[in-house]
Design a protein around this motif. Structure first.
Motif, PDB file in Angstrom:
ATOM      1  N   ILE A  20     -11.341  -6.796   6.139  1.00 50.88           N
ATOM      2  CA  ILE A  20     -12.362  -6.233   7.030  1.00 50.88           C
ATOM      3  C   ILE A  20     -11.691  -5.365   8.096  1.00 50.88           C
ATOM      4  CG2 ILE A  20     -14.060  -6.830   8.817  1.00 50.88           C
ATOM      5  CD1 ILE A  20     -14.843  -9.201   6.997  1.00 50.88           C
ATOM      6  N   ALA A  21     -10.554  -5.853   8.622  1.00 44.26           N
ATOM      7  CA  ALA A  21      -9.824  -5.063   9.620  1.00 44.26           C
ATOM      8  C   ALA A  21      -9.309  -3.756   9.015  1.00 44.26           C
ATOM      9  CB  ALA A  21      -8.673  -5.885  10.193  1.00 44.26           C
ATOM     10  N   GLY A  66     -10.134   2.074   8.774  1.00 47.57           N
ATOM     11  CA  GLY A  66     -10.071   3.284   7.968  1.00 47.57           C
ATOM     12  C   GLY A  66      -8.882   3.340   7.028  1.00 47.57           C
ATOM     13  N   ARG A  67      -8.096   2.279   6.931  1.00 46.98           N
ATOM     14  CA  ARG A  67      -6.935   2.268   6.036  1.00 46.98           C
ATOM     15  C   ARG A  67      -7.368   2.155   4.579  1.00 46.98           C
ATOM     16  NH1 ARG A  67      -2.708   3.879   4.099  1.00 46.98           N
ATOM     17  NH2 ARG A  67      -0.870   2.601   3.898  1.00 46.98           N
ATOM     18  N   LEU A  68      -8.467   1.441   4.326  1.00 44.42           N
ATOM     19  CA  LEU A  68      -9.020   1.287   2.981  1.00 44.42           C
ATOM     20  C   LEU A  68     -10.490   1.676   2.997  1.00 44.42           C
ATOM     21  CD1 LEU A  68      -7.618  -2.219   1.889  1.00 44.42           C
ATOM     22  CD2 LEU A  68      -6.730   0.016   1.259  1.00 44.42           C
ATOM     23  N   ILE A 124      -7.025   3.709  -1.095  1.00 48.33           N
ATOM     24  CA  ILE A 124      -6.075   3.746   0.011  1.00 48.33           C
ATOM     25  C   ILE A 124      -6.216   5.100   0.694  1.00 48.33           C
ATOM     26  CG2 ILE A 124      -3.665   3.542   0.693  1.00 48.33           C
ATOM     27  CD1 ILE A 124      -3.209   2.144  -2.059  1.00 48.33           C
ATOM     28  N   THR A 125      -6.484   5.089   1.983  1.00 50.76           N
ATOM     29  CA  THR A 125      -6.638   6.338   2.718  1.00 50.76           C
ATOM     30  C   THR A 125      -5.404   6.574   3.579  1.00 50.76           C
ATOM     31  OG1 THR A 125      -7.750   5.224   4.540  1.00 50.76           O
ATOM     32  CG2 THR A 125      -9.140   6.121   2.804  1.00 50.76           C
ATOM     33  N   LEU A 156       0.833  -1.203   0.000  1.00 47.38           N
ATOM     34  CA  LEU A 156       0.000   0.000   0.000  1.00 47.38           C
ATOM     35  C   LEU A 156       0.869   1.255   0.000  1.00 47.38           C
ATOM     36  CD1 LEU A 156      -2.784  -1.046   2.547  1.00 47.38           C
ATOM     37  CD2 LEU A 156      -2.896  -1.088   0.052  1.00 47.38           C
ATOM     38  N   ALA A 157       1.955   1.224   0.777  1.00 48.15           N
ATOM     39  CA  ALA A 157       2.866   2.379   0.807  1.00 48.15           C
ATOM     40  C   ALA A 157       3.532   2.582  -0.550  1.00 48.15           C
ATOM     41  CB  ALA A 157       3.916   2.178   1.891  1.00 48.15           C
ATOM     42  N   HIS A 158       3.928   1.492  -1.217  1.00 48.54           N
ATOM     43  CA  HIS A 158       4.536   1.603  -2.547  1.00 48.54           C
ATOM     44  C   HIS A 158       3.533   2.149  -3.556  1.00 48.54           C
ATOM     45  CE1 HIS A 158       8.410  -0.112  -1.669  1.00 48.54           C
ATOM     46  NE2 HIS A 158       7.849  -1.170  -1.106  1.00 48.54           N
TER      47      HIS A 158
END
Length: 155
Positions: free
Chosen positions: A117-118, A123-125, A137-138, A82-84
């Motif tokens: 789901i986690a 709130g990460r996605l 991606i938030t 996700l960071a990449h």
């Protein structure tokens, strides 16, 4: 690779990318023949073709990778991915990409579903309504990032 195989690969890639205008090039692939390493051809790839080619290579290599990762290591690999994606300027990630990471590291689709789901609850996605099985991606706001304060910190 035999010299003839290099020419066949070059022709196949050239046919696969014939619609690539030079102004939309994201990557340039030089193909050379073994032994003398003389230049065979140069193939221009669009961002979409580059992602597809990398995906094919990952799937091919995935069979040879060790599958001894723990769920925590897999979660870290997903966070790195996700960071990449964010660093590359992409704001979305597909379920297929995350599934590829989970399967390469030895986790099941059920584990990925629970982890998704986690990530959604945390709130990460966020789910996208315009493209199924794609997530936005938030990033948390700057005021919410405090390295010394965690959910388990005493108040």
């Amino acid at each position: 690779m035999k010299p003839r195989a290099a020419r066949v690969l070059a022709a196949a890639l050239r046919a696969w990318t014939t619609t690539t205008p030079p102004d939309q090039t994201a990557a340039r692939l030089d193909i050379r023949e073994p032994d003398t390493w003389s230049h065979t051809t140069t193939v221009n790839l669009t961002p979409d073709r580059t992602d597809r080619l990398i995906g094919m290579i990952r799937r091919d290599v995935a069979d040879r990778l060790p599958r001894i990762c723990t769920p925590q290591q897999t979660a870290e690999a997903i966070e790195q991915h996700l960071a990449h994606r964010l660093a590359a300027g992409h704001r979305t990630v597909s379920r297929a990409e995350l599934l590829d990471i989970a399967l390469r590291t030895g986790q099941t689709t059920q584990w990925l579903a629970a982890h998704l789901i986690a990530l959604l609850d945390g709130g990460r996605l966020r789910e996208t309504w315009w493209r199924p099985r794609t997530y936005r991606i938030t990033t948390p706001p700057a005021w919410a990032i405090r390295p010394t304060i965690t959910a388990r910190s005493p108040q």
